[in-house]
Design a protein around this motif. Structure first.
Motif, PDB file in Angstrom:
ATOM      1  N   MET A 129       0.804  -1.231   0.000  1.00  0.00           N
ATOM      2  CA  MET A 129       0.000   0.000   0.000  1.00  0.00           C
ATOM      3  C   MET A 129       0.833   1.275   0.000  1.00  0.00           C
ATOM      4  N   LEU A 130       2.060   1.195   0.518  1.00  0.00           N
ATOM      5  CA  LEU A 130       2.842   2.413   0.731  1.00  0.00           C
ATOM      6  C   LEU A 130       3.002   3.236  -0.556  1.00  0.00           C
ATOM      7  N   GLY A 131       3.434   2.575  -1.621  1.00  0.00           N
ATOM      8  CA  GLY A 131       3.625   3.281  -2.889  1.00  0.00           C
ATOM      9  C   GLY A 131       2.315   3.816  -3.446  1.00  0.00           C
ATOM     10  N   LEU A 132       1.239   3.020  -3.270  1.00  0.00           N
ATOM     11  CA  LEU A 132      -0.060   3.447  -3.798  1.00  0.00           C
ATOM     12  C   LEU A 132      -0.550   4.702  -3.085  1.00  0.00           C
ATOM     13  N   ARG A 133      -0.333   4.727  -1.763  1.00  0.00           N
ATOM     14  CA  ARG A 133      -0.802   5.869  -0.980  1.00  0.00           C
ATOM     15  C   ARG A 133       0.081   7.093  -1.228  1.00  0.00           C
ATOM     16  N   LYS A 134       1.406   6.897  -1.147  1.00  0.00           N
ATOM     17  CA  LYS A 134       2.308   8.052  -1.133  1.00  0.00           C
ATOM     18  C   LYS A 134       2.691   8.522  -2.533  1.00  0.00           C
ATOM     19  N   ILE A 135       2.794   7.592  -3.468  1.00  0.00           N
ATOM     20  CA  ILE A 135       3.229   7.990  -4.811  1.00  0.00           C
ATOM     21  C   ILE A 135       2.024   8.189  -5.731  1.00  0.00           C
ATOM     22  N   LEU A 136       1.158   7.177  -5.796  1.00  0.00           N
ATOM     23  CA  LEU A 136      -0.002   7.291  -6.687  1.00  0.00           C
ATOM     24  C   LEU A 136      -1.156   8.053  -6.023  1.00  0.00           C
ATOM     25  N   LYS A 137      -1.021   8.342  -4.716  1.00  0.00           N
ATOM     26  CA  LYS A 137      -2.006   9.136  -3.970  1.00  0.00           C
ATOM     27  C   LYS A 137      -3.401   8.526  -4.008  1.00  0.00           C
ATOM     28  N   LEU A 138      -3.475   7.209  -3.955  1.00  0.00           N
ATOM     29  CA  LEU A 138      -4.792   6.564  -3.929  1.00  0.00           C
ATOM     30  C   LEU A 138      -5.421   6.714  -2.547  1.00  0.00           C
ATOM     31  N   GLN A 139      -6.755   6.662  -2.534  1.00  0.00           N
ATOM     32  CA  GLN A 139      -7.473   6.623  -1.259  1.00  0.00           C
ATOM     33  C   GLN A 139      -7.147   5.321  -0.553  1.00  0.00           C
ATOM     34  N   LYS A 140      -7.314   5.325   0.768  1.00  0.00           N
ATOM     35  CA  LYS A 140      -6.927   4.155   1.555  1.00  0.00           C
ATOM     36  C   LYS A 140      -7.655   2.878   1.096  1.00  0.00           C
ATOM     37  N   ASN A 141      -8.969   2.995   0.937  1.00  0.00           N
ATOM     38  CA  ASN A 141      -9.758   1.811   0.555  1.00  0.00           C
ATOM     39  C   ASN A 141      -9.338   1.266  -0.798  1.00  0.00           C
ATOM     40  N   GLU A 142      -9.114   2.193  -1.704  1.00  0.00           N
ATOM     41  CA  GLU A 142      -8.743   1.808  -3.055  1.00  0.00           C
ATOM     42  C   GLU A 142      -7.370   1.123  -3.041  1.00  0.00           C
ATOM     43  N   ALA A 143      -6.453   1.725  -2.300  1.00  0.00           N
ATOM     44  CA  ALA A 143      -5.098   1.178  -2.212  1.00  0.00           C
ATOM     45  C   ALA A 143      -5.131  -0.219  -1.597  1.00  0.00           C
ATOM     46  N   ARG A 144      -5.973  -0.353  -0.574  1.00  0.00           N
ATOM     47  CA  ARG A 144      -6.079  -1.636   0.119  1.00  0.00           C
ATOM     48  C   ARG A 144      -6.651  -2.705  -0.821  1.00  0.00           C
ATOM     49  N   ALA A 145      -7.725  -2.344  -1.518  1.00  0.00           N
ATOM     50  CA  ALA A 145      -8.375  -3.306  -2.410  1.00  0.00           C
ATOM     51  C   ALA A 145      -7.406  -3.732  -3.513  1.00  0.00           C
TER      52      ALA A 145
END
Lengths: 270, 268
Positions: free
Chosen positions: B125-141
């Motif tokens: 999730m780290l890259g999705l949250r911090k780099i791609l700036k995805l929402q938490k739920n989206e990153a988790r899914a």
């Protein structure tokens, strides 16, 4: 307590506790405050200094950046060497009397105490943090870079959390040392536990019993804090075991497709 | 295989229009890439293109420069000379543009390099949250989706050190996949694994190849390279000796050096 003179040490202790209990408590609280707050500030100083000292600039970076960094690094090295290389008791004198002699500032001894302990801790922590940062393997940094993290983001998200975990025992060590070493602040009349104890001795001209009481209070504070830090360490390391998760229906797809995929996956592996 | 087909393939590699295929834009193009460590020249004048859905296996002896080439492709090593072009644009060695480029080119390391303080899920999730700036739920899914794909769904709460090497490497692949990269680079992904764990990682990679993920794989697994790659590149002493389809390279290599390497390798 009766009016008669105590016959033995135990009675003296009871007398001191009765008459000066709140003075001891005040001194202990100030010691604790200076030690905890200054360790925290020292950690922040240490993290900033340690981070700056581990910045690596290559030939591709502009010249002014490299020169600035070089100068800053020299100043930081001087700071670390001076504060690690002189006794804190002397530093306290120099800061307290120096601020008056050089700048005409009449520093409150307690404030001077906070400053001296913080800056001193910062010098030690800088080295610790530098070591903590260098102990994080280069593979972690490469993995972060490969995901698209830049230098600062890699530091904040990957390296510092791991460095912090690595140096937590050392931070605890510093806190314990600071609780004990605030006693040197008595030379500038900072009313921490040692200074308070010394003041108490004057009334009856008894030394052993008040200092025995101080000893127990110091030990109580250091022991309690070191246990608390252990707990914190454990908490930060997370649970030793993990739970397997087999039901994602609630929080991901909702249609169960993921679970079916998973079951297939598990069957194949069997 | 007839000669015409081989020539067509060569044209295809060079990006020329062949047999009604329209000209395709390469995702990556490497031009005259060189790398020196001090006086030691590790890569000499490498030219190399990667098209969508390519599965390129780079083989060669240790020290032939294949890992260095891979690391130059995503700028973990700064090339001494030459260009790396991503969709026609030159990639500089450092800066925001480089970081942005790296987020589109995934990397799987020999030593896994999972973030040791984070759980399996947080690693993804780290890259999705911090780099791609995805929402938490989206990153988790999304993370869970790819962890399941590599068979690591049940382990989302584990820490890397609690897993076997093969499991760690599969998580590393899921972490890279979660970023949904245009190309995925593998640097000897099975070399640090115990023999019984090599299979599970290769299986995952095989499945990804089948789905059409574009991959560049530095490997010593010859059988895998032969079965899975669309092109196999043989490197020796810092140059690309042969860049061919695997059925050609492994059965009728053009170059003497390739023959020698394969003979030596098969003898072991």
């Amino acid at each position: 307590m009766g009016p008669s003179t105590p016959q033995n040490s135990w009675e003296w202790i009871l007398l001191f506790l009765d008459q000066y209990g709140s003075a001891f408590a005040k001194g202990a609280i100030l010691t604790l405050q200076i030690a905890v707050i200054s360790t925290l500030i020292g950690c922040i100083i240490g993290f900033v200094v340690g981070m700056i000292q581990t910045i690596e600039l290559g030939k591709s970076d502009p010249l002014w950046k490299r020169i600035t960094l070089k100068i800053v690094n020299i100043l930081l090295a001087v700071y670390v060497e001076v504060f690690r290389g002189t006794p804190m008791m002397v530093q306290a004198m120099v800061v307290y009397y120096g601020s008056d002699a050089l700048f005409g500032l009449n520093l409150n001894p307690i404030l001077a105490g906070y400053i001296v302990v913080s800056v001193n801790t910062g010098a030690y922590m800088a080295e610790t943090v530098r070591g903590g940062i260098m102990s994080v393997s280069s593979g972690q940094i490469e993995a972060a870079k490969a995901l698209g993290f830049r230098h600062t983001a890699t530091m904040v998200n990957i390296i510092l959390p791991q460095a912090l975990l690595n140096i937590l025992p050392q931070i605890g060590n510093n806190l314990i040392i600071n609780i004990k070493d605030t006693s040197v602040l008595n030379v500038i009349a900072c009313s921490e536990l040692f200074f308070t104890t010394k003041s108490v001795t004057g009334t009856y001209w008894r030394f052993f019993e008040p200092f025995l009481i101080a000893c127990v209070i110091y030990l109580f504070m250091t022991f309690t804090l070191s246990r608390l830090l252990r707990l914190l360490e454990k908490k930060l390391q997370g649970p030793r075991s993990y739970q397997l998760v087999t039901d994602f229906m609630d929080d991901t797809y909702g249609n169960g497709s993921a679970v079916i995929d998973l079951k297939k996956g598990l069957e194949r592996r069997r | 295989m007839n000669m015409e087909a081989i020539e067509n393939h060569q044209d295809f590699i060079k990006g020329r229009s062949v047999d009604g295929f329209p000209e395709i834009e390469p995702i990556l193009e490497i031009q005259h890439l060189g790398k020196k460590f001090g006086d030691n020249r590790v890569l000499l004048d490498i030219d190399f293109k990667t098209y969508p859905r390519d599965v390129i296996c780079i083989i060669g002896a240790s020290g032939s420069g294949k890992s260095t080439l891979l690391r130059c492709i995503n700028m973990l090593e700064t090339p001494s000379s030459g260009l790396v072009l991503h969709r026609g644009k030159n990639i500089p060695a450092t800066g925001a543009h480089t970081a942005d480029y790296r987020s589109k080119v995934g990397m799987v390391f020999q030593q896994f390099n999972l973030f040791s303080n984070l759980t399996v899920l947080d690693n993804c999730m780290l890259g999705l949250r911090k780099i791609l700036k995805l929402q938490k739920n989206e990153a988790r899914a999304r993370s869970i989706k790819y962890l399941m794909k590599v068979g690591m769904g049940p382990y989302i709460n584990a820490k890397p050190h609690q897993l076997s090497g093969g499991q760690q490497q599969r998580v590393a692949i899921a972490r890279a996949l979660s970023m949904e990269p245009e190309v995925l680079l593998f640097d000897e992904p099975t070399s640090a694994l115990d023999p019984e764990m090599v299979g599970e990682v290769l299986d995952v990679m095989r499945a990804l190849a089948k789905e059409g993920l574009t991959m560049i794989i530095v490997t010593h697994e010859m059988a895998f390279a032969r079965d899975v790659s669309t092109r196999t590149v043989f490197m020796d002493q810092g140059v690309i000796v042969e860049d061919e389809r695997p059925e050609v390279l492994f059965t009728r290599p053009r170059e003497e050096r390739t023959k020698e390497f394969l003979t030596r390798f098969m003898a072991h």
